[in-house]
Design a protein around this motif. Structure first.
Motif, mmCIF file in Angstrom:
data_model
loop_
_atom_site.group_PDB
_atom_site.id
_atom_site.type_symbol
_atom_site.label_atom_id
_atom_site.label_comp_id
_atom_site.label_asym_id
_atom_site.label_seq_id
_atom_site.Cartn_x
_atom_site.Cartn_y
_atom_site.Cartn_z
ATOM 1 N N THR A 242 2.390 62.171 -12.425
ATOM 2 C CA THR A 242 0.608 61.895 -11.893
ATOM 3 C C THR A 242 0.681 63.005 -10.597
ATOM 4 O O THR A 242 2.114 63.119 -10.007
ATOM 5 C CB THR A 242 1.759 61.173 -11.019
ATOM 6 O OG1 THR A 242 1.117 59.228 -11.667
ATOM 7 C CG2 THR A 242 -0.446 60.413 -9.958
ATOM 8 N N GLN A 243 -0.497 63.707 -10.628
ATOM 9 C CA GLN A 243 -0.716 64.955 -9.875
ATOM 10 C C GLN A 243 -1.261 64.981 -8.197
ATOM 11 O O GLN A 243 -2.725 63.299 -8.545
ATOM 12 C CB GLN A 243 -1.571 65.685 -10.684
ATOM 13 C CG GLN A 243 -2.450 66.671 -9.425
ATOM 14 C CD GLN A 243 -1.067 68.289 -9.837
ATOM 15 O OE1 GLN A 243 -0.936 68.939 -10.065
ATOM 16 N NE2 GLN A 243 -1.061 68.369 -7.875
ATOM 17 N N THR B 192 -2.961 64.601 -5.046
ATOM 18 C CA THR B 192 -3.369 65.882 -3.814
ATOM 19 C C THR B 192 -3.802 65.264 -2.333
ATOM 20 O O THR B 192 -4.552 63.941 -2.808
ATOM 21 C CB THR B 192 -4.979 66.678 -4.784
ATOM 22 O OG1 THR B 192 -4.207 67.026 -5.720
ATOM 23 C CG2 THR B 192 -5.187 66.892 -2.990
ATOM 24 N N SER C 103 1.579 66.624 -1.258
ATOM 25 C CA SER C 103 0.652 66.621 -2.754
ATOM 26 C C SER C 103 1.476 67.164 -3.913
ATOM 27 O O SER C 103 2.268 68.450 -3.559
ATOM 28 C CB SER C 103 0.006 67.707 -2.277
ATOM 29 O OG SER C 103 -1.463 67.300 -1.079
ATOM 30 N N GLY C 104 1.175 66.845 -4.889
ATOM 31 C CA GLY C 104 2.298 67.568 -6.091
ATOM 32 C C GLY C 104 2.568 66.837 -7.192
ATOM 33 O O GLY C 104 1.249 66.216 -7.269
ATOM 34 N N VAL C 105 3.640 67.325 -7.944
ATOM 35 C CA VAL C 105 3.216 65.917 -9.124
ATOM 36 C C VAL C 105 4.665 65.432 -9.428
ATOM 37 O O VAL C 105 5.777 65.718 -8.573
ATOM 38 C CB VAL C 105 3.800 66.881 -10.563
ATOM 39 C CG1 VAL C 105 3.370 65.420 -11.378
ATOM 40 C CG2 VAL C 105 1.983 68.063 -10.083
ATOM 41 N N ASP D 156 -3.852 61.701 -12.097
ATOM 42 C CA ASP D 156 -4.140 62.144 -11.016
ATOM 43 C C ASP D 156 -4.919 61.041 -9.995
ATOM 44 O O ASP D 156 -5.316 59.665 -9.903
ATOM 45 C CB ASP D 156 -5.619 62.627 -11.258
ATOM 46 C CG ASP D 156 -5.283 64.315 -12.346
ATOM 47 O OD1 ASP D 156 -5.499 63.427 -13.817
ATOM 48 O OD2 ASP D 156 -4.585 64.990 -12.155
#
Lengths: 110, 113
Positions: A104-105, A107, A82-84, A10
């Protein structure tokens, strides 16, 4: 089978910041791709990069196949980033199968 | 526009009712593949096809069938869907000669009750 590990799992950034995402893989590969999965679930092809360095606007990627890792750089991040982010590899000698990392998330805050 | 299309995008169905998810690509790619995405398990390959009439199993083929009668189409068939097939499904096509750069469709969210 091949193991694909992505780090960090993250990441929270302020808009305008830079970031580096890492993908490690446990065996030799024929193919490595980076994808972005947007909040609507769509997988967008970012880079096909089995080796070397490529750049596309604010994004760039480097794969060092001999050391079994790849890096994705995002510069001047925007909220739309943003996103994965997924790394996916095709192991050498595989049956055309892509093995995905866990992602990997990212933001990006305004 | 070069793309991979899937239909339907969303589907809610009941256990045992046969269904087909279509996939079509307009890029003249030889390679096509189906994946499912589940929380905590990531994306896993179901079936793939190297060319017309050539298909092979991926990591999780049980409960699915595919066919490749035309180069552009690669439908995914669930003969008797079960709740554990509730998932987000992606079709992909690939260009290349030996190794394939893959492009993904928009996804089909399937719920089996």
């Amino acid at each position: 089978g091949i193991q694909v590990e992505q780090s960090p799992p993250d990441l929270i950034l302020q808009e305008g910041a830079n970031s580096t995402l890492r993908c490690n893989f446990s065996d030799s590969v024929n193919n490595l791709q980076w994808f972005h999965q947007n909040p609507w679930g769509q997988l967008i092809n970012l880079f096909y990069i089995p080796s070397g360095t490529k750049q596309n606007g604010r994004l760039s990627a480097t794969t060092v196949a001999t050391e079994r890792y790849s890096l994705l750089y995002i510069s001047s991040s925007q909220t739309t980033d943003s996103g994965v982010y997924f790394c996916a590899v095709e192991p050498s000698g595989s049956a055309r199968q892509l093995t995905f990392g866990s992602g990997t998330q990212l933001t990006v805050l305004p | 526009e070069a793309q991979v299309t899937q239909n339907p995008r969303y589907l809610i169905t009941v256990t045992g009712k046969k269904l087909t998810v279509t996939c079509s690509q307009n890029m003249n790619h030889e390679y096509m593949s189906w994946y499912r995405q589940d929380p905590g398990l990531g994306l896993r390959q179901i079936y793939y096809s190297m060319n017309v009439e050539v298909t092979d199993k991926g990591d999780v083929p049980e409960g699915y069938k595919v066919s490749r009668k035309e180069k552009r189409n690669f439908p995914l068939i669930l003969e008797s869907p079960s709740p554990n097939q509730t998932s987000l499904y992606f079709c992909a096509s690939g260009r290349g000669t030996t190794y394939y750069e893959q492009y993904f469709g928009p996804g089909t969210r399937l719920t089996v009750t």
